[in-house]
Write an enzyme that holds these catalytic residues in place. Structure first.
Site, PDB file in Angstrom:
ATOM      1  CD  GLU A  30      -6.213  -0.733  -8.598  1.00 39.35           C
ATOM      2  OE1 GLU A  30      -5.346   0.114  -8.326  1.00 39.35           O
ATOM      3  OE2 GLU A  30      -6.427  -1.742  -7.887  1.00 39.35           O
ATOM      4  CG  HIS A  80       3.279  -2.235  -8.779  1.00 42.03           C
ATOM      5  ND1 HIS A  80       4.042  -1.384  -8.026  1.00 42.03           N
ATOM      6  CD2 HIS A  80       1.994  -1.824  -8.629  1.00 42.03           C
ATOM      7  CE1 HIS A  80       3.260  -0.496  -7.433  1.00 42.03           C
ATOM      8  NE2 HIS A  80       2.009  -0.731  -7.791  1.00 42.03           N
ATOM      9  CG  ASP A  89      -1.384  -2.576  -7.082  1.00 42.44           C
ATOM     10  OD1 ASP A  89      -0.730  -3.403  -7.740  1.00 42.44           O
ATOM     11  OD2 ASP A  89      -0.932  -1.987  -6.089  1.00 42.44           O
ATOM     12  CD  GLU A  90      -0.135   2.167  -6.464  1.00 46.53           C
ATOM     13  OE1 GLU A  90      -0.397   3.057  -5.659  1.00 46.53           O
ATOM     14  OE2 GLU A  90       0.992   1.592  -6.514  1.00 46.53           O
ATOM     15  CG  LEU A  91      -2.473   0.555 -16.068  1.00 46.64           C
ATOM     16  CD1 LEU A  91      -1.398  -0.481 -16.382  1.00 46.64           C
ATOM     17  CD2 LEU A  91      -3.737   0.276 -16.871  1.00 46.64           C
TER      18      LEU A  91
END
Length: 602
Positions: A451, A338, A401-403
């Site tokens: 995560e 991000h 988050d959201e790698l």
């Protein structure tokens, strides 16, 4: 100019009607996710959900049809998925187009049984006497109740204090918990017992609320009340949409009325870093605005140009506002993913030899910082240390988050780092990165998304506080691994989710459709995981702003569903039913109206 759009099966059907001849026009707009053009034009440029579509010449009064389709499996759910921030470029001119109808539309509340005490969150215990006390205001020590008096007047619920009001006396009892309080309500006066300023504040908020929900006639008896969890939070995404400081303060006022005590301030993401830190001025100076001529185009409804930044004085003002309301602010930066704009401002945070093709779920390419690059650590440590020192809560949320899939897989520098540190997977490298960053802000405690527990070495470590967002499963695993956990499952407390499956509704839908009653249909400590109870420290609602173009659009999404969040954060019993919550929400509508808060219900 006229723009119409509607969902047509898997597509979005758009009709554009020009009021004058336009040669080689380009239609610019943003969708919730990356898209392709099915018919009617050619996709000339895209960045995440932002699209520029080359159109044929337009004649005045002649409608032109365009069909769009989200890619990567995304299906449009409702009006929030239609083009946002639309405008035309033609002949060197930028032409704004009328905005499509936005925001949630009113919907009825279910009928439900009236509660004995019409208050959210429900009190822990009430022993009624059957009498009532008339209370249009309270006669009490002004110094002891100054924060509640100020809150009442700001929200249109005041005055709380008046020399002619019902007598209110304060008693101190060291045996009462730090956030607990007792209220003994009788026709001739009230005694509020607490051991702390916080308990006194919450007791007074209860009186303020009951005065309004019971039309000035307080049910008499003894109230005993205390929270289940120490962390009772609400998150606001100010990166995708810039919310004015006054809007944030109003949200905190609503939180205080519901005894929520943590504001999670998400001011950094792919699209922007909005806090005016002194250590990296180019970061916020180059990312605060998006649109034409900016580093990031008009993604997520940014239109021709939109945005803003928060000065350090803004931050200090909000910190002080929160302290008066017993609310601490948790700031959040973002690492390692991000970070699209951050990597654009500081390109040496990326490996120039990286041949990977990672893209985020939102469609951003190359939005991950590379932990093998020295510049990454110069930037992250400067940012983290300054932000951590500004906020007195003693916590800093580091993101994580959201790698994206494929992150660092094309980077020789990352491969060399993994070899040196005996790391194998991307989760190993992310865990190593978060562990190092957490160490750089000591003694401030780190926080992160779920995560951050991943990786062969146990993830972030450092007594981090983790937020379980994709569901409760990762939170259970993190708790069993020794982390304290805040439960914020998207299926129940993501307040950006649509209330219904109606295509005329508004909101996201990837996690769930979330009507008011569904905020209650879960337990922060699942019945099949009682062993994690000591590690579950709280509950938090969230609001992401991908489809928000005006501050007011947030309000009907958050309230009254925030009543369910507050209930789960405070109440120990899971006793409240959906119909009962609807009835309580109806009782709160006059309070929301007094605040000028658009609830979306009538």
């Amino acid at each position: 100019m006229k723009l119409d759009a509607h969902i047509d099966g898997p597509d979005i059907a758009v009709t554009l009607t020009a009021d004058r001849p336009l040669s080689a026009p380009v239609l610019c707009f943003s969708l919730m996710a990356p898209a392709e053009v099915v018919t009617g034009g050619t996709l000339a440029h895209a960045c995440a959900g932002y699209c520029e579509v080359a159109l044929p010449d337009l004649a005045p009064g002649m409608p032109h049809a365009l069909r769009l389709r989200h890619v990567a499996g995304f299906q449009p759910a409702n009006r929030a998925w239609l083009p946002l921030g639309a405008h035309l470029r033609a002949g060197g001119e930028t032409i704004p187009l009328p905005a499509l109808p936005s925001g949630r539309r009113p919907a009825p509340l279910m009928d439900g049984p009236a509660a004995e005490l019409r208050i959210v969150p429900p009190v822990a215990g009430f022993a009624p006497t059957g009498e009532t006390a008339v209370a249009t205001a309270f006669h009490a020590d002004p110094k002891a109740f100054a924060p509640v008096e100020a809150l009442a007047r700001r929200t249109g619920l005041g005055p709380f204090l008046d020399p002619a009001g019902l007598p209110l006396r304060v008693a101190v009892d060291g045996q009462v918990g730090p956030e607990a309080y007792l209220l003994d309500i009788a026709p001739d006066g009230v005694v509020l017992t607490a051991s702390s300023r916080t308990g006194r504040f919450y007791g007074a908020v209860t009186l303020l609320t009951l005065r309004h929900t019971h039309a000035g006639r307080l049910p008499c008896g003894r109230i005993e009340d205390a929270p289940r969890f120490a962390w009772r939070g609400q998150h606001l995404d100010c990166a995708r949409h810039f919310f004015e400081p006054d809007t944030i303060a109003r949200l905190m006022d609503l939180m205080a009325l519901l005894k929520l005590n943590r504001f999670h301030w998400h001011f950094a993401d792919d699209e922007a870093f909005r806090l005016e830190i002194e250590s990296l001025p180019e970061l916020w100076q180059r990312t605060a605005f998006r649109g034409a001529g900016e580093l990031v185009p008009g993604v997520f409804g940014g239109g021709i140009r939109a945005g803003g930044s928060y000065s350090l004085d803004d931050a200090r003002t909000l910190i002080a506002h929160g302290e008066a309301l017993e609310i601490g602010i948790l700031p959040e930066i973002e690492a390692p993913a991000h970070a699209f704009t951050l990597a654009k401002v500081f390109p040496e945070t990326r490996d120039p030899g990286d041949k990977g093709t990672e893209a985020s779920v939102q469609g951003y390419p190359e939005n991950v910082l590379n932990p093998a690059m020295p510049e990454t650590w110069r930037v992250l440590e400067a940012m983290a240390q300054e932000v951590a020192q500004l906020f007195p809560l003693g916590l800093l949320h580091l993101g994580c988050d959201e790698l994206p899939e494929g992150a660092w897989e094309g980077s020789p520098a990352a491969d060399a780092l993994k070899a040196r540190e005996n790391l194998v997977t991307r989760d190993d490298l992310q865990g190593w990165t978060m562990h190092r960053l957490a160490g750089a802000i000591a003694p401030v405690r780190p926080a992160a998304w779920e995560e951050a527990a991943r990786g062969r070495n146990g993830g972030i470590g450092h007594d981090a506080l983790l937020f379980s967002w994709s569901g409760q499963g990762p939170g259970i695993e993190a708790a069993r691994a020794g982390y304290d956990v805040v439960m914020c499952p998207a299926q129940h407390v993501y307040l950006d989710m649509a209330h219904s499956a109606d295509p005329d509704d508004w909101g996201a839908s990837w996690a769930a459709v979330l009507p008011l009653e569904e905020t209650l249909t879960w337990s922060p400590v699942p019945a099949d995981a009682p062993d994690i109870a000591p590690r579950v420290v709280g509950v938090e609602g969230t609001f992401w702003s991908e489809f928000t173009t005006r501050d007011k659009e947030m309000e009907a999404m958050v309230a009254p569903r925030i009543l369910g969040v507050a209930t789960k954060a405070w109440d120990r019993t899971d006793r409240l039913t959906g119909p009962e919550l609807h009835a309580l929400a109806r009782a709160y509508l006059p309070i929301l109206d007094a605040m000028g808060w658009e609830s979306g219900y009538r």
